[in-house]
Motif scaffolding. Structure first.
Motif, PDB file in Angstrom:
ATOM      1  N   GLY A 177       0.800  -1.212   0.000  1.00 52.06           N
ATOM      2  CA  GLY A 177       0.000   0.000   0.000  1.00 52.06           C
ATOM      3  C   GLY A 177       0.833   1.263   0.000  1.00 52.06           C
ATOM      4  N   ALA A 178       2.156   1.148   0.122  1.00 55.81           N
ATOM      5  CA  ALA A 178       3.007   2.331   0.134  1.00 55.81           C
ATOM      6  C   ALA A 178       3.261   2.821  -1.282  1.00 55.81           C
ATOM      7  N   THR A 179       3.262   4.118  -1.436  1.00 54.14           N
ATOM      8  CA  THR A 179       3.625   4.733  -2.697  1.00 54.14           C
ATOM      9  C   THR A 179       5.144   4.801  -2.805  1.00 54.14           C
ATOM     10  N   ALA A 180       5.810   4.966  -1.647  1.00 53.49           N
ATOM     11  CA  ALA A 180       7.272   5.032  -1.612  1.00 53.49           C
ATOM     12  C   ALA A 180       7.777   4.528  -0.274  1.00 53.49           C
ATOM     13  N   VAL A 181       9.005   4.042  -0.272  1.00 58.29           N
ATOM     14  CA  VAL A 181       9.690   3.633   0.951  1.00 58.29           C
ATOM     15  C   VAL A 181      10.998   4.408   0.982  1.00 58.29           C
ATOM     16  N   HIS A 182      11.307   5.009   2.123  1.00 61.88           N
ATOM     17  CA  HIS A 182      12.518   5.817   2.221  1.00 61.88           C
ATOM     18  C   HIS A 182      13.169   5.615   3.581  1.00 61.88           C
ATOM     19  N   THR A 183      14.485   5.700   3.607  1.00 56.29           N
ATOM     20  CA  THR A 183      15.239   5.556   4.842  1.00 56.29           C
ATOM     21  C   THR A 183      15.195   6.858   5.641  1.00 56.29           C
ATOM     22  N   LYS A 184      15.032   6.725   6.958  1.00 57.16           N
ATOM     23  CA  LYS A 184      15.046   7.895   7.832  1.00 57.16           C
ATOM     24  C   LYS A 184      16.433   8.529   7.771  1.00 57.16           C
ATOM     25  N   PRO A 185      16.502   9.848   7.661  1.00 63.00           N
ATOM     26  CA  PRO A 185      17.820  10.483   7.560  1.00 63.00           C
ATOM     27  C   PRO A 185      18.618  10.342   8.852  1.00 63.00           C
ATOM     28  N   LYS A 186      19.918  10.178   8.703  1.00 64.49           N
ATOM     29  CA  LYS A 186      20.794  10.107   9.874  1.00 64.49           C
ATOM     30  C   LYS A 186      21.079  11.500  10.411  1.00 64.49           C
ATOM     31  N   ALA A 187      21.121  12.481   9.529  1.00 66.83           N
ATOM     32  CA  ALA A 187      21.359  13.870   9.922  1.00 66.83           C
ATOM     33  C   ALA A 187      20.091  14.680   9.694  1.00 66.83           C
ATOM     34  N   ILE A 188      19.795  15.534  10.637  1.00 63.73           N
ATOM     35  CA  ILE A 188      18.636  16.419  10.498  1.00 63.73           C
ATOM     36  C   ILE A 188      19.188  17.828  10.313  1.00 63.73           C
ATOM     37  N   ASN A 189      19.123  18.288   9.062  1.00 64.06           N
ATOM     38  CA  ASN A 189      19.650  19.602   8.736  1.00 64.06           C
ATOM     39  C   ASN A 189      18.886  20.168   7.542  1.00 64.06           C
ATOM     40  N   ALA A 190      19.301  21.322   7.061  1.00 63.08           N
ATOM     41  CA  ALA A 190      18.592  21.980   5.959  1.00 63.08           C
ATOM     42  C   ALA A 190      18.621  21.144   4.687  1.00 63.08           C
ATOM     43  N   ALA A 191      19.744  20.482   4.427  1.00 66.56           N
ATOM     44  CA  ALA A 191      19.851  19.669   3.205  1.00 66.56           C
ATOM     45  C   ALA A 191      18.884  18.492   3.234  1.00 66.56           C
ATOM     46  N   THR A 192      18.793  17.801   4.372  1.00 70.28           N
ATOM     47  CA  THR A 192      17.873  16.665   4.437  1.00 70.28           C
ATOM     48  C   THR A 192      16.424  17.132   4.489  1.00 70.28           C
ATOM     49  N   ALA A 193      16.183  18.307   5.066  1.00 68.78           N
ATOM     50  CA  ALA A 193      14.822  18.858   5.044  1.00 68.78           C
ATOM     51  C   ALA A 193      14.399  19.118   3.603  1.00 68.78           C
ATOM     52  N   PHE A 194      15.276  19.725   2.825  1.00 71.04           N
ATOM     53  CA  PHE A 194      14.994  19.978   1.414  1.00 71.04           C
ATOM     54  C   PHE A 194      14.750  18.663   0.672  1.00 71.04           C
TER      55      PHE A 194
END
Length: 140
Positions: free
Chosen positions: A91-108
């Protein structure tokens, strides 16, 4: 405005992602568990366009399936803790790994993931496995 329900036991991650998506024009609602998400939906009578959910949570799959029955254009992004941990999430449209770093680049990056899923036109029960681009991906 699209509404995103974020379900992850790591509320720091959920609020971080919610803030990034809010800034991109989405309305986001965080919940720590499937039970908390169900309560939120009941109390607020929330209509959800997207579900971003940690695939390892108890009842995650059944909750996503239940919500997906309410509308044909409903999208699910399943989050896994590490690469390869979840290969499929029915039922998932996408599967993605949780980011290791939380910063502006990963937010984008995460805003772009949600936007791609929104416009992809992927069939409701299709699965697109997304991964962080590698140097070789960028070179091609």
């Amino acid at each position: 405005m699209r509404t995103v329900l974020l379900v992850d036991e790591d509320l720091g991650f959920a609020f971080w992602l919610g803030r990034a998506l809010d800034g991109a024009g989405y309305e986001t609602w965080p919940a720590r568990s499937v039970a908390a998400a169900e309560s939120l939906l009941s109390e607020v009578r929330l209509g959800v366009d997207f579900l971003v959910i940690n695939a390892s949570l108890p009842r995650a799959r059944s909750f996503a399936t239940h919500l997906g029955r309410s509308r044909a254009d409903f999208r699910v992004i399943a989050i896994c803790e590490e690469s390869g941990a979840v290969q499929t999430f029915f039922g998932a449209t996408a599967v993605h790994t949780k980011p290791k770093a939380i910063n502006a680049a990963t937010a984008f990056e995460w805003v772009q993931i949600v936007r791609r899923v929104q416009i992809a036109g992927v069939a409701h029960h299709g699965l697109q496995v997304l991964h962080k681009p590698t140097a070789s991906d960028r070179a091609s």
